[in-house]
Design an enzyme around this catalytic site. Structure first.
Site, short mmCIF file in Angstrom:
data_model
loop_
_atom_site.label_atom_id
_atom_site.label_comp_id
_atom_site.label_asym_id
_atom_site.label_seq_id
_atom_site.Cartn_x
_atom_site.Cartn_y
_atom_site.Cartn_z
N ARG A 167 5.02 -11.16 3.42
CA ARG A 167 5.98 -11.89 4.25
C ARG A 167 5.55 -13.35 4.41
NH1 ARG A 167 7.48 -7.43 3.73
NH2 ARG A 167 8.63 -6.07 5.15
N HIS A 183 2.19 -1.18 -5.19
CA HIS A 183 2.25 -0.74 -3.79
C HIS A 183 2.24 0.78 -3.73
CE1 HIS A 183 3.43 -4.75 -2.03
NE2 HIS A 183 3.67 -4.95 -3.32
N TYR A 209 16.25 -2.38 1.19
CA TYR A 209 16.28 -3.01 2.51
C TYR A 209 15.76 -4.43 2.34
CZ TYR A 209 11.24 -1.92 2.91
OH TYR A 209 9.89 -1.83 2.71
N GLU A 221 6.31 0.60 -6.64
CA GLU A 221 5.83 1.65 -5.74
C GLU A 221 5.37 2.81 -6.61
OE1 GLU A 221 5.65 1.16 -2.57
OE2 GLU A 221 7.00 -0.54 -2.22
#
Length: 487
Positions: free
Chosen positions: A181, A220, A280, A302
């Site tokens: 972020r 991730h 999202y 992922e």
């Protein structure tokens, strides 16, 4: 009676809330927990579900990881080098392994980077990247795919972007900042001040500006899907938000997903891939920043449903992801259009930019060799334009088949039209006649003889240029590509 009425009125509301919560997709691992507001730069709380000491047993500590990287560098020094791009908040070096047949030397080849452990509580990526490095070292002589990567790609592996978060067993770094972020965002003004960015973020940004990466991927955990841009939306809504290279990103994500043992069979994500904003939206993410500011096609991968699986599962997870990791790197060589750009007057490499008609995204050629590597979707016809200030742009049309295409460009300098005022470049004349009209020059009688000389010189120059075009510095042809064409 009033208490009973309040209880009865509360129950339907509770049932509705529970139902909504159950319907929400539980795989909210990419870059953080799902939030309905703009998830900007913020401090993170310590999560109560931090992994226990027992759960971390079998994983490398930061010291173990450093030792493994150094040991690899010594064992495989012929195809690798180890370097640091900076330090974490607590001063731990951010070690990188570069793998190539000419490590540390810039070449006209695509560069790819893998980044693991962006979040401290997602350590699988760091383990897999060490395994990937050792597998390439052991197999680059005998395995065709390993050989292709070592010979034609500069592969950079950063096993841990967040060693402090790993040591603290939490998601954020030592200052509790989510590093996914912390990058400048295209839609909202956040993280624009360099002084407030984390040292790990700054290191990645400097790294991406120093090395021109064609593509990259961060590893991730917490879901099983290949995520591609855009990660955010301009209206803050959860919806599919396509980047200019949406088709190429879908191709890259599909290569990873379909090479994986079971990612493409996902029931949550068709084909095992997803647009980030459709999953999202997040803001300040590394993926979008790489594409916008570094021209690098980045995926967020992922790779494990469990963020911190038991260490006994690492070998299985590695086998499930091995071919995916190899194939996504090889894609930067095996598809798209590649080439170099030269100046017609000097024959030297000319750093320029490549544009594809209909795609609003520019890819810059390298500074030293002026090489470009443009990922595109196979089976499509493209108009490719090379341009740079001071030179005439050139456009060619290619039909991209399954294998890569090579197209070199030779750009000619812009010239002044006849009749315009020419600057002789000499400012030493006593009568200040430093600027002459072309028409005045041609009016002199002596020019009749001079014109013959000029025509002869022009003919000689033409022959020289033709010879120059065929003797331009040669570069390695991309493996699997067609015969190079010169435009």
């Amino acid at each position: 009676m009033n208490k009973k009425m309040n209880l009865l009125s509360f129950c339907p509301l509770s049932l509705i809330l529970i139902t909504i919560f159950c319907l929400i997709n539980p795989a909210f691992s990419r870059g953080g927990e799902y939030t309905f507001d703009i998830p900007g730069r913020r401090l993170l709380d310590d999560y109560p579900d931090k992994p226990s000491i027992d759960l971390t047993r079998g994983y490398m500590s930061n010291a173990d990881l450093e030792n493994a990287i150094m040991a690899f560098g010594e064992r495989c020094s012929n195809i690798s080098r180890v370097y640091s791009i900076g330090r974490s908040v607590n001063g731990f070096p951010l070690w990188v392994i570069e793998i190539s047949d000419n490590p540390g030397r810039e070449e006209p080849e695509p560069a790819f980077k893998f980044i693991g452990n962006v979040h401290g509580d997602e350590p699988v990526g760091r383990e897999l990247l060490i395994r990937l490095a050792n597998w390439l070292c052991d197999n680059h002589v005998t395995d065709p795919l390993a050989k292709l990567i070592v010979k034609n790609v500069h592969l950079h592996l950063l096993p841990s972007m967040n060693p402090d978060g790993y040591a603290l067993r939490k998601r954020g770094n030592a200052k509790n900042v989510d590093l996914n972020r912390d990058f400048p965002d295209q839609f909202f003004a956040m993280n624009d001040l360099e002084d407030i960015r984390q040292p790990e973020t700054k290191a990645i940004m400097r790294w991406s500006q120093r090395i021109q990466f064609t593509a990259s991927a961060s590893l991730h955990g917490g879901a099983l899907v290949a995520n591609y841009p855009w990660d955010g939306t301009q209206n803050k809504k959860r919806e599919y938000y396509a980047s200019p290279d949406d088709e190429a990103f879908r191709l890259l994500a599909s290569v990873y997903s379909h090479s994986h043992y079971n990612m493409s069979m996902s029931k949550d994500f068709p084909g095992g891939i997803t647009n980030g904003a459709a999953w999202y939206p997040i803001y300040g993410g590394m993926q979008d920043w790489n594409y916008i500011h570094a021209g690098c096609f980045e995926l967020t991968l992922e790779i494990s449903d469990n963020k911190w699986p038991n260490a006994t599962e690492l070998s299985t997870i590695w086998e499930y992801n091995r071919m995916s990791m190899l194939n996504v790197v090889a894609t930067t060589v095996k598809t798209g259009v590649h080439g170099r750009i030269f100046s017609s007057d000097t024959g030297r490499p000319l750093p320029a930019s490549i544009k594809i008609k209909g795609i609003n995204q520019t890819v810059n050629a390298g500074r030293l060799f002026a090489d470009y590597h443009r990922l595109l979707l196979p089976g499509v016809k493209y108009q490719v334009t090379a341009s740079t200030p001071g030179y005439k742009s050139k456009t060619t049309t290619i039909f991209l088949e399954e294998e890569a295409t090579t197209a070199d460009f030779i750009l000619e300098p812009e010239t002044t039209n006849v009749g315009q005022i020419l600057d002789t470049g000499c400012h030493c004349s006593g009568n200040n006649r430093n600027r002459l009209e072309v028409g005045d020059i041609l009016a002199h009688p002596q020019m009749e003889v001079s014109l013959v000389v000029v025509v002869a010189l022009a003919f000689i120059l033409l022959l020289y240029r033709r010879k120059l075009c065929f003797s331009l510095p040669k570069h390695r042809q991309i493996a699997g590509s067609k015969r190079p064409t010169v435009v």
